[in-house]
Design an enzyme around this catalytic site. Structure first.
Site, PDB file in Angstrom:
ATOM      1  N   SER A 251     -33.106 -32.344  47.913  1.00 61.00           N
ATOM      2  CA  SER A 251     -32.975 -31.687  46.619  1.00 61.00           C
ATOM      3  C   SER A 251     -31.592 -31.871  45.990  1.00 61.00           C
ATOM      4  CB  SER A 251     -33.248 -30.194  46.774  1.00 61.00           C
ATOM      5  OG  SER A 251     -33.007 -29.548  45.541  1.00 61.00           O
ATOM      6  N   THR A 303     -39.591 -24.545  44.945  1.00 62.41           N
ATOM      7  CA  THR A 303     -40.157 -25.874  44.737  1.00 62.41           C
ATOM      8  C   THR A 303     -41.380 -26.063  45.622  1.00 62.41           C
ATOM      9  OG1 THR A 303     -39.634 -28.222  44.530  1.00 62.41           O
ATOM     10  CG2 THR A 303     -38.625 -27.076  46.380  1.00 62.41           C
ATOM     11  N   LYS A 307     -44.684 -23.004  44.793  1.00 60.95           N
ATOM     12  CA  LYS A 307     -44.647 -22.485  43.413  1.00 60.95           C
ATOM     13  C   LYS A 307     -45.825 -21.564  43.079  1.00 60.95           C
ATOM     14  CE  LYS A 307     -41.940 -26.140  41.248  1.00 60.95           C
ATOM     15  NZ  LYS A 307     -41.847 -27.195  40.231  1.00 60.95           N
ATOM     16  N   ASP A 343     -39.628 -24.583  34.373  1.00 65.51           N
ATOM     17  CA  ASP A 343     -40.059 -25.984  34.259  1.00 65.51           C
ATOM     18  C   ASP A 343     -40.579 -26.265  32.849  1.00 65.51           C
ATOM     19  OD1 ASP A 343     -39.483 -26.871  36.813  1.00 65.51           O
ATOM     20  OD2 ASP A 343     -41.454 -26.350  37.624  1.00 65.51           O
ATOM     21  N   ALA A 368     -52.547 -33.638  37.782  1.00 65.55           N
ATOM     22  CA  ALA A 368     -53.247 -32.347  37.641  1.00 65.55           C
ATOM     23  C   ALA A 368     -52.623 -31.300  38.545  1.00 65.55           C
ATOM     24  CB  ALA A 368     -54.731 -32.528  37.964  1.00 65.55           C
ATOM     25  N   GLY A 369     -51.317 -31.413  38.772  1.00 62.81           N
ATOM     26  CA  GLY A 369     -50.635 -30.452  39.654  1.00 62.81           C
ATOM     27  C   GLY A 369     -49.764 -29.490  38.865  1.00 62.81           C
ATOM     28  N   GLY A 370     -48.737 -28.973  39.539  1.00 63.86           N
ATOM     29  CA  GLY A 370     -47.868 -27.949  38.961  1.00 63.86           C
ATOM     30  C   GLY A 370     -47.115 -28.424  37.737  1.00 63.86           C
ATOM     31  N   ARG A 391     -56.972 -38.492  38.416  1.00 58.59           N
ATOM     32  CA  ARG A 391     -57.877 -39.274  39.263  1.00 58.59           C
ATOM     33  C   ARG A 391     -58.908 -38.377  39.948  1.00 58.59           C
ATOM     34  NH1 ARG A 391     -53.570 -40.996  44.027  1.00 58.59           N
ATOM     35  NH2 ARG A 391     -53.238 -38.908  44.869  1.00 58.59           N
ATOM     36  N   LEU A 453     -41.555 -37.760  34.639  1.00 55.47           N
ATOM     37  CA  LEU A 453     -40.888 -36.585  35.215  1.00 55.47           C
ATOM     38  C   LEU A 453     -40.150 -36.938  36.506  1.00 55.47           C
ATOM     39  CD1 LEU A 453     -43.429 -33.694  34.533  1.00 55.47           C
ATOM     40  CD2 LEU A 453     -41.849 -34.889  32.999  1.00 55.47           C
ATOM     41  N   GLY A 476     -36.805 -38.369  33.966  1.00 53.86           N
ATOM     42  CA  GLY A 476     -36.997 -36.965  34.332  1.00 53.86           C
ATOM     43  C   GLY A 476     -35.723 -36.169  34.588  1.00 53.86           C
TER      44      GLY A 476
HETATM   45  P1  NDP Z   1     -48.245 -31.737  42.581  1.00 51.30           P
HETATM   46  O1  NDP Z   1     -48.372 -32.166  43.979  1.00 51.30           O
HETATM   47  O2  NDP Z   1     -48.503 -30.327  42.196  1.00 51.30           O
HETATM   48  O3  NDP Z   1     -49.216 -32.660  41.673  1.00 51.30           O
HETATM   49  C1  NDP Z   1     -49.176 -34.055  41.719  1.00 51.30           C
HETATM   50  C2  NDP Z   1     -50.362 -34.604  40.954  1.00 51.30           C
HETATM   51  O4  NDP Z   1     -50.213 -36.002  40.900  1.00 51.30           O
HETATM   52  C3  NDP Z   1     -51.699 -34.327  41.625  1.00 51.30           C
HETATM   53  O5  NDP Z   1     -52.640 -34.056  40.625  1.00 51.30           O
HETATM   54  C4  NDP Z   1     -52.022 -35.669  42.296  1.00 51.30           C
HETATM   55  O6  NDP Z   1     -53.379 -35.919  42.399  1.00 51.30           O
HETATM   56  C5  NDP Z   1     -51.437 -36.623  41.300  1.00 51.30           C
HETATM   57  N1  NDP Z   1     -51.109 -37.931  41.872  1.00 51.30           N
HETATM   58  C6  NDP Z   1     -50.339 -38.190  42.939  1.00 51.30           C
HETATM   59  N2  NDP Z   1     -50.194 -39.512  43.091  1.00 51.30           N
HETATM   60  C7  NDP Z   1     -50.913 -40.092  42.097  1.00 51.30           C
HETATM   61  C8  NDP Z   1     -51.145 -41.437  41.725  1.00 51.30           C
HETATM   62  N3  NDP Z   1     -50.624 -42.450  42.403  1.00 51.30           N
HETATM   63  N4  NDP Z   1     -51.930 -41.667  40.663  1.00 51.30           N
HETATM   64  C9  NDP Z   1     -52.479 -40.649  39.969  1.00 51.30           C
HETATM   65  N5  NDP Z   1     -52.295 -39.353  40.254  1.00 51.30           N
HETATM   66  C10 NDP Z   1     -51.500 -39.080  41.329  1.00 51.30           C
HETATM   67  O7  NDP Z   1     -46.795 -32.175  42.135  1.00 51.30           O
HETATM   68  P2  NDP Z   1     -45.939 -31.630  40.907  1.00 51.30           P
HETATM   69  O8  NDP Z   1     -46.814 -31.587  39.697  1.00 51.30           O
HETATM   70  O9  NDP Z   1     -45.204 -30.405  41.258  1.00 51.30           O
HETATM   71  O10 NDP Z   1     -44.881 -32.784  40.753  1.00 51.30           O
HETATM   72  C11 NDP Z   1     -45.248 -34.103  40.423  1.00 51.30           C
HETATM   73  C12 NDP Z   1     -43.977 -34.916  40.254  1.00 51.30           C
HETATM   74  O11 NDP Z   1     -43.304 -34.451  39.095  1.00 51.30           O
HETATM   75  C13 NDP Z   1     -42.987 -34.716  41.404  1.00 51.30           C
HETATM   76  O12 NDP Z   1     -43.140 -35.682  42.379  1.00 51.30           O
HETATM   77  C14 NDP Z   1     -41.669 -34.853  40.712  1.00 51.30           C
HETATM   78  O13 NDP Z   1     -41.314 -36.211  40.788  1.00 51.30           O
HETATM   79  C15 NDP Z   1     -41.921 -34.545  39.284  1.00 51.30           C
HETATM   80  N6  NDP Z   1     -41.273 -33.302  38.871  1.00 51.30           N
HETATM   81  C16 NDP Z   1     -40.111 -33.420  38.174  1.00 51.30           C
HETATM   82  C17 NDP Z   1     -39.466 -32.324  37.695  1.00 51.30           C
HETATM   83  C18 NDP Z   1     -38.230 -32.516  36.916  1.00 51.30           C
HETATM   84  O14 NDP Z   1     -37.529 -31.524  36.678  1.00 51.30           O
HETATM   85  N7  NDP Z   1     -37.896 -33.714  36.499  1.00 51.30           N
HETATM   86  C19 NDP Z   1     -40.007 -30.964  37.880  1.00 51.30           C
HETATM   87  C20 NDP Z   1     -41.248 -30.924  38.665  1.00 51.30           C
HETATM   88  C21 NDP Z   1     -41.832 -32.074  39.117  1.00 51.30           C
HETATM   89  P3  NDP Z   1     -54.214 -35.547  43.725  1.00 51.30           P
HETATM   90  O15 NDP Z   1     -54.312 -34.045  43.720  1.00 51.30           O
HETATM   91  O16 NDP Z   1     -55.481 -36.258  43.517  1.00 51.30           O
HETATM   92  O17 NDP Z   1     -53.414 -36.055  44.888  1.00 51.30           O
END
Ligand code: NDP
Length: 522
Positions: A251, A303, A307, A343, A368-370, A391, A453, A476
């Site tokens: 981090s 983080t 979350k 965020d 589709a995550g956080g 996906r 991001l 990001g």
């Molecule tokens: P999560 O784990 O909550 O969500 C990640 C999402 O990405 C899931 O829906 C996952 O799908 C999808 N995913 C993963 N790999 C792929 C791929 N190769 N192709 C398509 N979809 C994919 O993570 P967060 O949302 O919390 O964070 C995502 C990224 O955002 C982090 O890795 C970080 O780099 C960035 N981030 C940056 C911040 C900033 O301040 N700049 C703040 C927060 C996040 P599935 O569920 O199918 O695996």
């Protein structure tokens, strides 16, 4: 004991006398207290060069702690007889001796065949457990305290930041009983004990000169302890903030927040806590009504993967965090824990700075995550027309229903005509995912701006594809800094110094490559 200045002890573990000489010379520049692991020396060096070794200690101005570990420790090849022989020869002036508890107990029995006339006033009696935290640490303390050694030491292996609690409690006990004590939780989840230990009465904290030369797991380098965490400025009044997540070693948040505290001249520190059981951690260490530790804890960043889970342990959650469905900031407010989401604000500000008013803008969010939830919330609030591309159809449906946006499959999607395409997935992050992109140049052609991001590396595969497709790009880092600045303001009631966090993050990204072998980010 609390009034003595916090001590930093640099641990040295070298296999040859020549290497040890170089290490002593380099480490003496940073601290005048050096621990030498003599059991690290090749046995032949130890046997044949003892006069050279003695001279090294005599010629240095530093104070030494000499150790020669037991068979129970991380080096398995040192038996009782070897250790006894070592200590009978080890009559170095200006040194403390770190003797294992099992051997100290044997040495202390006068009728024992290995009893020695050891100088107990210069002895640290130590107990190590490299497998975990023993259930009855108090009994171990009793055994340590029963030897005539001046200083007591316990080093146990932490698996969760909550393992710091019994270690801090030992320091409290030693303080109350007027004993000098070193208590350390090893491993990344234990780093809080290394940063805060001296401020809680610990006799010293250990650090390697460089992270690569750590003699114990989870050690921060001497320069990190001094420059980033300013461990020697921490006292009982210091406001403590931190980051909870798993993992957390990668981090940038400690670098940004500690730089902002230092620039503001605030008596505050930001500590990483690698937490597995987030509910237990919040209950026993943080919540003002239930915690078992007396400390000036004021707030936490949250983080992945906590979350969502933290929301169950909070007394109040602001509406934005409720709507996003995630908390990334906790404020300890009197007797309560309050949850916020920064965020969302961190996400939208750089986008508005790049494109201006977003009303009516067509925005695609991939993932589709956080972070996708925070992005969708912000885009909707700013009046943009957002759609989610993912996906996993089930996850996409859930999130699209929650935010009332269109949901599309990522595969074969075309982003032509979109004003913004956001990568809210970890694809492209330094490490094994670095060459991945969620969309190709072909898919991105005809879009206006690609917003990744992911912030490390600063130019990701996604942004390269976007450039090839003729789109504008936005990385990001601005979001990372933006969400941290919002956190600082929530905790401190004032903005951090302009540009301080950005500079600290950039500096760390350009110099801290050795820790960037993990997949996820903040
Ligand atoms: P999560 O784990 O909550 O969500 C990640 C999402 O990405 C899931 O829906 C996952 O799908 C999808 N995913 C993963 N790999 C792929 C791929 N190769 N192709 C398509 N979809 C994919 O993570 P967060 O949302 O919390 O964070 C995502 C990224 O955002 C982090 O890795 C970080 O780099 C960035 N981030 C940056 C911040 C900033 O301040 N700049 C703040 C927060 C996040 P599935 O569920 O199918 O695996």
């Amino acid at each position: 004991m609390d009034s003595s200045p916090p001590r930093l002890c640099i641990s040295l573990c070298e296999s040859t006398v020549a290497a040890l000489e170089g290490a002593i010379s380099a480490a003496s520049e940073v601290s005048n207290l050096l621990e030498v692991r003599l059991d690290c020396l090749d046995r032949s060096e130890l046997q044949n060069r003892s006069s050279q070794i003695t001279k090294l200690f005599e010629q240095s101005r530093a104070e030494f702690i000499l150790t020669f570990r037991s068979p129970q420790s991380d080096r398995q090849d040192v038996d009782d007889e070897t250790r006894r022989a070592f200590w009978s020869d080890a009559i170095f002036s200006n040194s403390l001796f770190d003797v294992d508890l099992d051997l100290a107990e044997k040495l202390n029995v006068t009728e024992s065949p290995i009893a020695l006339p050891i100088d107990w006033r210069r002895t640290i009696c130590s107990y190590h457990d490299f497998s975990g935290v023993p259930a009855h640490l108090d009994q171990i303390y009793d055994r340590l305290a029963a030897t005539p050694a001046r200083i007591l030491k316990v080093a146990v292996q932490a698996d969760d930041a909550i393992d710091c609690l019994p270690v801090f409690n030992l320091l409290e006990r030693a303080r109350a009983e007027g004993r000098e004590m070193i208590a350390i939780a090893m491993g990344v989840p234990g780093v809080a004990t290394r940063i805060l230990g001296p401020s809680r009465g610990g006799y010293l904290t250990y650090a390697p000169l460089k992270t690569e030369s750590a003699t114990g797991p989870g050690q921060l380098s001497a320069s990190e302890l001094k420059r980033v965490y300013r461990f020697d400025k921490i006292d009982r009044q210091t406001k403590v903030f931190g980051l909870i997540g798993l993992p957390i070693s990668h981090s940038l948040s400690p670098y940004m927040h500690n730089a902002a505290f230092a620039a503001a001249g605030t008596n505050a520190v930001y500590v990483p806590f690698e937490v597995r059981d987030v509910h237990a951690f919040l209950k026993h260490m943080i919540h003002p009504r239930t915690r078992e530790l007396s400390w000036n804890i004021r707030g936490l960043s949250v983080t992945a993967p906590h979350k969502f889970a933290v929301m169950d342990s909070l007394d109040w959650i602001e509406p934005t965090a409720l709507e996003v469905g995630a908390v990334n900031t906790i404020l300890v407010d009197d007797n309560e824990l309050h949850g916020y989401n920064t965020d969302a604000a961190g996400f939208i500000k750089p986008l508005q700075a790049a494109l201006g008013d977003l009303r009516g803008a067509r925005c695609a969010v991939i993932g589709a995550g956080g972070s996708a939830s925070a992005a969708l919330f912000s885009l909707k609030s700013a009046g943009a027309a957002a759609a989610i591309f993912s996906r996993d159809p089930a996850k996409a449906r859930e999130i699209s229903e929650r935010f009332g946006v269109d949901s599309m499959m990522l595969e074969d999607a075309s982003f032509a005509g979109f004003d913004v395409v956001v990568n809210a997935t970890p694809a492209g992050t330094v490490g094994p995912l670095v060459n991945e992109t969620p969309a190709s140049a072909f898919q991105l052609r005809g879009a206006r701006l690609a917003y990744d991001l992911v912030y490390n590396p600063s130019v990701t595969a996604f942004l390269r594809e976007a450039t090839e497709a003729g789109c504008g790009t936005l990385g990001g880092l601005a979001m990372l800094v933006g969400q941290a600045e919002e956190q600082f303001e929530l905790w401190m009631g004032q903005a951090p110094g302009e540009g301080v966090m950005n500079e600290a993050a950039q500096r760390r990204l350009s110099t801290g490559s050795e820790i960037w072998n993990l997949e996820s980010e903040i």
